[in-house]
Design an enzyme around this catalytic site. Structure first.
Site, PDB file in Angstrom:
ATOM      1  N   ASP A  18     -26.216   0.330   9.265  1.00 34.51           N
ATOM      2  CA  ASP A  18     -27.150  -0.572  10.335  1.00 34.51           C
ATOM      3  C   ASP A  18     -28.093  -1.337   9.609  1.00 34.51           C
ATOM      4  O   ASP A  18     -28.210  -1.116   8.144  1.00 34.51           O
ATOM      5  CB  ASP A  18     -27.875   0.474  11.241  1.00 34.51           C
ATOM      6  CG  ASP A  18     -28.491  -0.207  12.399  1.00 34.51           C
ATOM      7  OD1 ASP A  18     -28.397  -1.567  12.541  1.00 34.51           O
ATOM      8  OD2 ASP A  18     -28.866   0.426  13.551  1.00 34.51           O
TER       9      ASP A  18
HETATM   10  C1  BGC Z   1     -29.646  -2.301  15.539  1.00 32.64           C
HETATM   11  C2  BGC Z   1     -28.196  -2.416  15.586  1.00 32.64           C
HETATM   12  C3  BGC Z   1     -27.933  -3.880  15.629  1.00 32.64           C
HETATM   13  C4  BGC Z   1     -28.369  -4.508  14.448  1.00 32.64           C
HETATM   14  C5  BGC Z   1     -27.823  -5.858  14.158  1.00 32.64           C
HETATM   15  C6  BGC Z   1     -30.219  -3.108  14.296  1.00 32.64           C
HETATM   16  O1  BGC Z   1     -31.684  -3.051  14.174  1.00 32.64           O
HETATM   17  O2  BGC Z   1     -29.992  -0.912  15.260  1.00 32.64           O
HETATM   18  O3  BGC Z   1     -27.859  -1.822  16.889  1.00 32.64           O
HETATM   19  O4  BGC Z   1     -26.394  -4.088  15.828  1.00 32.64           O
HETATM   20  O5  BGC Z   1     -29.668  -4.262  14.437  1.00 32.64           O
HETATM   21  O6  BGC Z   1     -28.803  -6.756  14.904  1.00 32.64           O
END
Ligand code: BGC
Length: 739
Positions: free
Chosen positions: A297
């Site tokens: 993530d």
């Molecule tokens: C979130 C994810 C997301 C990623 C990319 C993160 O902060 O937890 O769910 O896919 O950002 O945008």
């Protein structure tokens, strides 16, 4: 079920990957593991205005801001692409030509011509926005879960996106956690079917088709169990609970062929999921048979330092690559440290090669080597086309849950004089909900927009909102001539979603005052809830003659709500998340374990002294403009399944669709088991007075559980089967599983 992960292993392709790997320098290999998001918040379509706001809010340094604003950064990035040092981008650019431009640099100007993979959060639609996932799950309709993903894939692919960070498969039992909005709710079985449908919808039969995108099962795993519902917080749970409740949707997504997984931000029992070899290697690769790649993530590799399990970014990179994270989302720990770690022997060449192989495998599977470019002529014909809008309307109608309808105040008659109060009624932007990157308010229908288009006699008065104090005078003037009042209350879209946990999930601001004023006014009224999570609205529900859960329904929100309010669509949505009476009851969910002191009036039983024994609205609950009666339930074991049959009669005077829910309880097991668990659901359309025999087959293999040794067992003995309208159904029969 056949594990569709096998589709990714093709001997010819593996040979090509071998060849590529043999030609790649270490830097080029690392490049494939590096995803660039060119702004500190991840995306590359952040406008100058938004960047300015981030700067002013102290979330950006002046230096980052300056480098973003100057176009030089893009020249630099192009140089990196040419050098093979970037494998992927995160974020969105409105112009498909821009993706093609970057891709051309990768394919035609880099030494090995390896294409980029563009990832973006296509969560509940792209340009055509569907209801937030929590709302959509209330349709209990797998075909629709698939359809909205398929349309989102088409619209995103036409813009140049290859890969979405969806579906989110976190089980969400705590309404304080803002990301409940992005989930399919609290139930493992439903989330498992949702997972399968979503992966199929995004990827289709063949993910290499140009109108499909690669799915990403996230957040692996147990992110929804964050302590106290606080986003990013710790998760401590038994492995048995992990296997029984949190892993099944991920297993289903894997078997359905999800090309990628995303590791979660949280730690699981002390080990950050992004550095968790048990999860990423033992569970995902060995037990589930995953052949795709894992992306961290955003920033979560670096965050191992903050977790206190790595002294610095370099150690974090070592831990995460060794644990099985292939791609570093936007934080550059792999880019900066893998070469050194390799030379120090802290990462083996095999580990690096394997990580790169898995990324390349998905690039091949997506067909990027064959057709790297996007046909830019596609988009205009499909974005927000009639067919997509019709699907958005159907899904929005079916997501609406009628929570209360005393004296049959609904449906409304079209000749009534209506007053609409509350500013959410005319806020198209807020209807889009959390995680919307390409959807726009100008394409979205608010309730007021829809009423206007219907030629209804109504007045609209914003008079109160989440941040807008209650204007009593304006309110009184607006409702004075009305036969009925529609009160729009709830949450703004940014009150749910990421980093939007709340400890008070009551109505915010002075919205409750407005409902109390309506109650005192003697006017009939309907409370319309717009929200991304269950709300603790006992006080409001008690005094409202009718309550309609309208969620954040997306592009067609207003039209769908009107169709329900005026009876053009008979509401059929069912809650996939329990509504507490008060915030302090969280987490509350229907499939909790048996306790030694079951909830009852008795003093020494499990409960709160200051809350009702039952939640405000249970899982599976939802009313209709008609009613259904259940009868003649029977169940027997035939071979490897339980065959269940029940008669459902529409006893009202209008046709409707009932969601027949089948719950199973393992009465006595070696361990305490849930009081009941959903094991099947079927939707049945019934004319007024019509009866249908609804049959279900529940595989015996689905009623077992992982015991304390993590063995999956179906233990002999009695299983009770409850069938009915919601998770409190009382119609019951038993079967006995022989030893
Ligand atoms: C979130 C994810 C997301 C990623 C990319 C993160 O902060 O937890 O769910 O896919 O950002 O945008």
């Amino acid at each position: 079920m056949k594990n569709k992960q096998n589709q990714f292993i093709n001997p010819e392709t593996e040979k090509e990957i071998d060849e590529l790997l043999s030609k790649m320098t270490v830097k080029e290999k690392i490049g494939q593991l590096h995803q660039l998001g060119t702004s500190p918040v991840g995306g590359f379509e952040i406008s100058k205005g938004e960047m300015k706001k981030l700067l002013e809010a102290g979330r950006l340094t002046q230096e980052d801001y300056d480098s973003w604003i100057s176009n030089e950064q893009w020249d630099e990035n192009e140089e990196l692409i040419k050098a093979g040092e970037i494998g992927s981008f995160l974020g969105r650019n409105k112009d498909p030509n821009f993706y093609n431009h970057l891709q051309r640099v990768a394919v035609e100007e880099s030494r090995l011509g390896i294409p980029l993979i563009f990832g973006n959060d296509v969560i509940h639609g792209h340009k055509t926005i569907f209801p937030i996932p929590l709302a959509e799950s209330c349709t209990f309709e797998d075909e629709l879960f698939e359809l909205s993903a398929e349309i989102a894939a088409k619209e995103a692919a036409a813009e140049g996106i290859h890969w979405t960070f969806a579906p989110m498969l976190d089980i969400a039992r705590d309404a304080r956690w803002g990301r409940v909005a992005e989930s399919a709710g609290e139930d493992t079985y439903l989330a498992t079917r949702y997972a399968t449908a979503k992966v199929k919808g995004f990827q289709g039969e063949n993910v290499s088709d140009t109108d499909r995108i690669v799915a990403c099962a996230k957040h692996f795993v147990a992110y929804g169990a964050a302590e106290g519902g606080r986003d990013y917080n710790s998760v401590d749970m038994s492995l048995q609970k992990l296997w029984n409740v949190y892993l099944p949707p991920f297993k289903a997504a894997c078997e359905a062929g999800a090309g990628t997984f995303m590791s979660a931000f949280n730690d699981l029992n002390g080990v950050p999921c992004t550095a968790n070899a048990y999860l990423l290697r033992t569970v995902l690769r060995e037990k589930f048979g995953f052949n795709g790649f894992v992306v961290s993530d955003a920033f979560s590799i670096d965050e191992c330092v903050a977790h206190g399990v790595a002294t610095d970014r370099k150690v974090a990179a070592e831990l995460c690559l060794n644990a099985g994270v292939n791609m570093d989302m936007v934080v550059g720990c792999y880019r900066d440290h893998i070469e050194e770690l390799l030379s120090e022997g802290k990462i083996s060449e095999d580990t690096l090669n394997e990580a790169v192989r898995e990324v390349l495998r998905i690039k091949y599977a997506k067909g990027l080597f064959e057709h790297p470019y996007t046909d830019v002529s596609q988009g205009e014909n499909i974005w927000l086309c009639d067919e997509h809008r019709r699907a958005a309307l159907e899904i929005a109608e079916k997501s609406i849950v009628l929570l209360k309808n005393d004296d049959k105040i609904l449906p409304l008659k079209s000749d009534m004089k209506i007053a609409v109060v509350g500013e959410l009624a005319d806020d198209a932007l807020e209807m889009l909900g959390t995680w919307v990157l390409a959807g726009e308010s100008k394409d979205t229908v608010s309730l007021v927009d829809a009423l206007k288009s219907l030629n209804i006699d109504f007045v609209y008065e914003p008079c109160c909102g989440v941040d807008k104090p209650f204007d009593v005078k304006a309110f009184e003037a607006a409702i004075s001539g009305a036969d009925v009042v529609l009160a729009a209350v709830g949450e703004l879209k940014d009150m749910s979603g990421e980093a939007s946990s709340l400890c008070n999930i009551d109505l915010h601001g002075e919205q409750k005052k407005m409902i109390e004023a309506l109650h005192n006014s003697t006017k009939p009224f309907v409370t319309l809830l717009f929200n991304g999570r269950p709300l603790a609205i006992k006080d409001v529900a008690d005094i409202s003659p009718a309550v309609v859960e309208c969620w954040h329904l997306g592009t067609e929100a207003g039209n769908a709500i009107c169709n329900v309010l005026f009876g053009k669509y008979n509401p059929s949505g069912r809650l996939t998340t329990t509504f507490p009476n008060y915030s302090g009851e969280c987490p509350v969910y229907y499939n909790h374990l048996n306790t030694g002191r079951p909830t009852s009036e008795v003093k020494h039983s499990t409960k709160y002294m200051d809350a009702p024994l039952k939640p405000l609205f249970p899982f599976g609950y939802g009313l209709s403009y008609t009613e259904y009666e259940y009868d003649s339930l029977s169940a027997e074991i035939k071979g490897d399944r339980i065959e269940v049959s029940v008669e459902v009669k529409n006893i009202g005077d209008t046709s409707g669709v009932e969601t027949v829910q089948f719950y199973v309880q393992d009465v006595v097991a070696s361990m305490a088991r849930p009081v009941r668990e959903l094991k099947e659901y079927k939707k049945v359309a019934l004319e007024s007075g019509e009866t249908a025999t609804v049959k279900a087959e529940i595989p015996l293999d689905n009623i077992g559980y992982y015991n304390e040794r993590l063995e999956y067992v179906v233990e002999p003995g009695e299983f009770e089967i409850f069938v009915g309208h919601d998770s409190e159904a009382q119609l019951c029969t038993s079967v006995f599983v022989q030893g």
